[in-house]
Design a protein around this motif. Sequence first.
Motif, PDB file in Angstrom:
ATOM      1  N   GLN A  14      37.795 121.190  14.288  1.00  0.00           N
ATOM      2  CA  GLN A  14      38.952 121.877  14.894  1.00  0.00           C
ATOM      3  C   GLN A  14      39.601 121.015  15.959  1.00  0.00           C
ATOM      4  OE1 GLN A  14      37.575 125.602  16.533  1.00  0.00           O
ATOM      5  NE2 GLN A  14      39.289 126.631  15.534  1.00  0.00           N
ATOM      6  N   ILE A  15      38.744 120.416  16.801  1.00  0.00           N
ATOM      7  CA  ILE A  15      39.255 119.614  17.906  1.00  0.00           C
ATOM      8  C   ILE A  15      39.907 118.335  17.382  1.00  0.00           C
ATOM      9  CG2 ILE A  15      38.556 118.260  19.912  1.00  0.00           C
ATOM     10  CD1 ILE A  15      36.485 120.417  20.489  1.00  0.00           C
ATOM     11  N   ILE A  16      39.257 117.712  16.423  1.00  0.00           N
ATOM     12  CA  ILE A  16      39.824 116.481  15.851  1.00  0.00           C
ATOM     13  C   ILE A  16      41.187 116.795  15.218  1.00  0.00           C
ATOM     14  CG2 ILE A  16      39.396 114.565  14.259  1.00  0.00           C
ATOM     15  CD1 ILE A  16      37.187 114.692  16.249  1.00  0.00           C
ATOM     16  N   ASP A  17      41.258 117.895  14.445  1.00  0.00           N
ATOM     17  CA  ASP A  17      42.522 118.284  13.819  1.00  0.00           C
ATOM     18  C   ASP A  17      43.608 118.504  14.868  1.00  0.00           C
ATOM     19  OD1 ASP A  17      41.408 118.172  11.379  1.00  0.00           O
ATOM     20  OD2 ASP A  17      41.202 120.338  11.073  1.00  0.00           O
ATOM     21  N   ALA A  18      43.246 119.264  15.919  1.00  0.00           N
ATOM     22  CA  ALA A  18      44.228 119.574  16.961  1.00  0.00           C
ATOM     23  C   ALA A  18      44.727 118.297  17.620  1.00  0.00           C
ATOM     24  CB  ALA A  18      43.622 120.504  18.006  1.00  0.00           C
ATOM     25  N   ALA A  19      43.819 117.351  17.843  1.00  0.00           N
ATOM     26  CA  ALA A  19      44.220 116.087  18.466  1.00  0.00           C
ATOM     27  C   ALA A  19      45.236 115.364  17.581  1.00  0.00           C
ATOM     28  CB  ALA A  19      42.999 115.211  18.718  1.00  0.00           C
ATOM     29  N   PHE A  20      44.977 115.348  16.271  1.00  0.00           N
ATOM     30  CA  PHE A  20      45.925 114.689  15.368  1.00  0.00           C
ATOM     31  C   PHE A  20      47.252 115.437  15.311  1.00  0.00           C
ATOM     32  CE2 PHE A  20      42.304 112.251  13.653  1.00  0.00           C
ATOM     33  CZ  PHE A  20      42.896 110.999  13.692  1.00  0.00           C
ATOM     34  N   ASN A  21      47.195 116.768  15.312  1.00  0.00           N
ATOM     35  CA  ASN A  21      48.435 117.554  15.352  1.00  0.00           C
ATOM     36  C   ASN A  21      49.275 117.185  16.567  1.00  0.00           C
ATOM     37  OD1 ASN A  21      47.721 118.893  13.059  1.00  0.00           O
ATOM     38  ND2 ASN A  21      47.031 120.765  14.095  1.00  0.00           N
ATOM     39  N   SER A  22      48.614 117.147  17.728  1.00  0.00           N
ATOM     40  CA  SER A  22      49.330 116.826  18.963  1.00  0.00           C
ATOM     41  C   SER A  22      49.951 115.444  18.899  1.00  0.00           C
ATOM     42  CB  SER A  22      48.382 116.892  20.167  1.00  0.00           C
ATOM     43  OG  SER A  22      48.186 118.225  20.543  1.00  0.00           O
ATOM     44  N   LEU A  23      49.192 114.485  18.386  1.00  0.00           N
ATOM     45  CA  LEU A  23      49.709 113.122  18.274  1.00  0.00           C
ATOM     46  C   LEU A  23      50.919 113.070  17.354  1.00  0.00           C
ATOM     47  CD1 LEU A  23      46.687 110.659  18.063  1.00  0.00           C
ATOM     48  CD2 LEU A  23      48.510 110.745  19.781  1.00  0.00           C
ATOM     49  N   PHE A  24      50.817 113.749  16.204  1.00  0.00           N
ATOM     50  CA  PHE A  24      51.918 113.771  15.242  1.00  0.00           C
ATOM     51  C   PHE A  24      53.188 114.323  15.893  1.00  0.00           C
ATOM     52  CE2 PHE A  24      54.290 116.480  12.217  1.00  0.00           C
ATOM     53  CZ  PHE A  24      54.794 115.488  11.400  1.00  0.00           C
ATOM     54  N   LYS A  55      59.001 129.756   8.448  1.00  0.00           N
ATOM     55  CA  LYS A  55      57.578 129.995   8.622  1.00  0.00           C
ATOM     56  C   LYS A  55      57.056 129.063   9.712  1.00  0.00           C
ATOM     57  CE  LYS A  55      53.532 130.693   5.709  1.00  0.00           C
ATOM     58  NZ  LYS A  55      52.699 129.499   5.895  1.00  0.00           N
ATOM     59  N   LEU A  56      56.341 129.625  10.699  1.00  0.00           N
ATOM     60  CA  LEU A  56      55.844 128.799  11.788  1.00  0.00           C
ATOM     61  C   LEU A  56      54.752 127.860  11.276  1.00  0.00           C
ATOM     62  CD1 LEU A  56      55.628 131.283  14.784  1.00  0.00           C
ATOM     63  CD2 LEU A  56      57.472 129.748  14.131  1.00  0.00           C
ATOM     64  N   GLY A  57      54.811 126.610  11.740  1.00  0.00           N
ATOM     65  CA  GLY A  57      53.797 125.641  11.338  1.00  0.00           C
ATOM     66  C   GLY A  57      53.726 124.562  12.400  1.00  0.00           C
ATOM     67  N   LEU A  58      53.409 123.382  11.982  1.00  0.00           N
ATOM     68  CA  LEU A  58      53.319 122.289  12.939  1.00  0.00           C
ATOM     69  C   LEU A  58      54.716 121.808  13.336  1.00  0.00           C
ATOM     70  CD1 LEU A  58      51.000 120.860  14.201  1.00  0.00           C
ATOM     71  CD2 LEU A  58      51.078 119.152  12.390  1.00  0.00           C
ATOM     72  N   ALA A  59      55.596 121.666  12.332  1.00  0.00           N
ATOM     73  CA  ALA A  59      56.918 121.078  12.570  1.00  0.00           C
ATOM     74  C   ALA A  59      57.784 121.953  13.470  1.00  0.00           C
ATOM     75  CB  ALA A  59      57.626 120.838  11.243  1.00  0.00           C
ATOM     76  N   THR A  60      57.515 123.269  13.498  1.00  0.00           N
ATOM     77  CA  THR A  60      58.366 124.155  14.294  1.00  0.00           C
ATOM     78  C   THR A  60      58.185 123.942  15.794  1.00  0.00           C
ATOM     79  OG1 THR A  60      56.671 125.806  13.795  1.00  0.00           O
ATOM     80  CG2 THR A  60      58.792 126.052  12.698  1.00  0.00           C
ATOM     81  N   VAL A  61      57.168 123.177  16.189  1.00  0.00           N
ATOM     82  CA  VAL A  61      56.981 122.890  17.611  1.00  0.00           C
ATOM     83  C   VAL A  61      57.961 121.813  18.065  1.00  0.00           C
ATOM     84  CG1 VAL A  61      55.333 122.081  19.354  1.00  0.00           C
ATOM     85  CG2 VAL A  61      54.539 123.490  17.453  1.00  0.00           C
ATOM     86  N   ILE A  62      58.322 120.920  17.127  1.00  0.00           N
ATOM     87  CA  ILE A  62      59.084 119.717  17.492  1.00  0.00           C
ATOM     88  C   ILE A  62      60.458 120.000  18.132  1.00  0.00           C
ATOM     89  CG2 ILE A  62      60.156 117.631  16.539  1.00  0.00           C
ATOM     90  CD1 ILE A  62      57.753 117.589  14.542  1.00  0.00           C
ATOM     91  N   PRO A  63      61.297 120.903  17.569  1.00  0.00           N
ATOM     92  CA  PRO A  63      62.614 121.108  18.177  1.00  0.00           C
ATOM     93  C   PRO A  63      62.554 121.423  19.674  1.00  0.00           C
ATOM     94  CG  PRO A  63      62.550 122.160  16.054  1.00  0.00           C
ATOM     95  CD  PRO A  63      61.148 121.681  16.322  1.00  0.00           C
ATOM     96  N   GLY A  64      61.659 122.314  20.078  1.00  0.00           N
ATOM     97  CA  GLY A  64      61.548 122.673  21.487  1.00  0.00           C
ATOM     98  C   GLY A  64      61.125 121.486  22.348  1.00  0.00           C
TER      99      GLY A  64
END
Lengths: 264, 283
Positions: free
Chosen positions: A57-67, A127-136
């Motif tokens: 979970q933590i590794i995934d979250a770290a990669f999400n944040s980096l992306f 649909k909310l996902g990873l990419a929906t964080v980027i605009p803000g």
Amino acid sequence: MREGTKKTLFVFTILVFAFFYIPILVLMVFSFNDSKIGTVWTGFTFDWYIRLFSNSQIIDAAFNSLFIAIVTTVISTVLGTLAALTLHRYGFPGKRTVGFVFYIPVVIPDIVLAVALLVLYSFLNVKLGLATVIPGHVVFATSFVILVLLARLAGLDKALEEAAKDLGANEWHTFWKVTFPLIYPGILAGALLAFTISLDEFVVAFFTTGPGSNTLPVLVYSMVRRGVSPEINALSTILILAVVLVIVIVGWRMNRMNKQQGGI
Amino acid sequence: MIRNIRTAYLMLSPSLVWLLVFLVVPVGMITVISFTTNLGFGGILYEFSMEAYRLAFSSLYAKAIWQSLWWSVIATVICGIIAYPFAYFIAHAGKWKNFLLLLVMVPFWTNLLIRLYSWIILMNNQGVINNLLLKIGIIDEPITMLYTPFAIIVGLVYGFLPFMILPIYASIEQLDKTYLEAAEDLGANPVKTFLTVTLPLTFPGVLTGTIITFVPAISVFVVTDLLTGGRLLMIGNVIRDAFLVEMNWQLGSAISLLLMILVLLSIVVLIKFTSSDDDSSLL
């Protein structure tokens, strides 16, 4: 400053640094504590770190944040650089209004932008996902890139560009050969700021990320809400050390750049 | 000239369109929603209603708004009182200046959630502070620190103090030292020089610091969330719960707008009351 004043201020400064650092140090120390419950020291262990690196979970979250941070940095650096160059260079109708619009993200409460984006996505059936964080994140980061670059451009000697033009360089050439090299450190600083803002941002990510696509701050939040656990201490320690490392490197590089250019 | 104007708009359009789509339009949408009728579970009936605002000012939510304002003002003032002498010392620390500044950057760039978590460890009933005080024998039973307004103030000050320090530091650092020498030459004592020269000239830094400390302090919901387990509420908590728990979008939108207006009003008031006619002093 008088000696007495200086001594008082010195003691005061030490106390403030203690206030800053004691909580952080205590947190780090307890990441090596052998006990799961409570905050009593029972012995030394690396267990929590070992567990951390096997926690997908933590590794995934770290990669999400980096992306998210990388995409945000690219977009906001391009948008911000174009905008800052325009604001610096051209006079045009509506310039004041435009400047004002770029200030809004700096002073708007993050939670207002977050819920407003949530409403927008819901209306558009996104649909909310990873990419929906980027605009803000881009909204916030772009304004800071513009602020950093405008400060850099304000210190730019216009005579250099004029000299290039007088010597027959066209606008495009002048930009790439003269302006760009001069503002490059500013662009770099802006990009770095955009990257760290996105990496660190919690509120917008909390509202606009989809289930199962946590960023690191969102994951930390949900872990902390479940209560004190040495695993959080271990994760926090790593993140704090990463911050220290980046600050030392950036501080060192900036120092060198300043020396090379004889100071900005 | 015409070509230049066209180029200008062309270069600005990507960022302006982005802000239009992802900032102006969404904020416009919550403005409209705040005046519609609530059908429950996030349902919206497009019929004009002031119900959300009536609810926002009812005793239930007005308390949270009032508390946020009060706590964030207190925290901002404390930050200012701590930050000024601290920044003043660093700016005059000679060759140590850069190193001390780096030491400020570490808490500045460390995630707020992590820094709040460290205070849970410290202020817990079985936490480090209580254990220490019990061991020394100053107290017989643990003092409750979490779940109290005290914890919130500590969290707000700890969380946002760097925002106050950095702009004040920048303004003290950039202060033209010849003014100080002039004041001294003309016979002003250090106290007088500080009050009549240094303080007024560094005021833009204090103003910027106040704004960028106050805005996140009044809108944050994680401080109350983590340090009081959600038992005490600030505006941020109410907005989040309205959207994610109660699914009352009208209420959430209305309070979001009130928060935005409150923030913008405080900024305008701060600038009006403090600055001369130099409108570049903001940031």
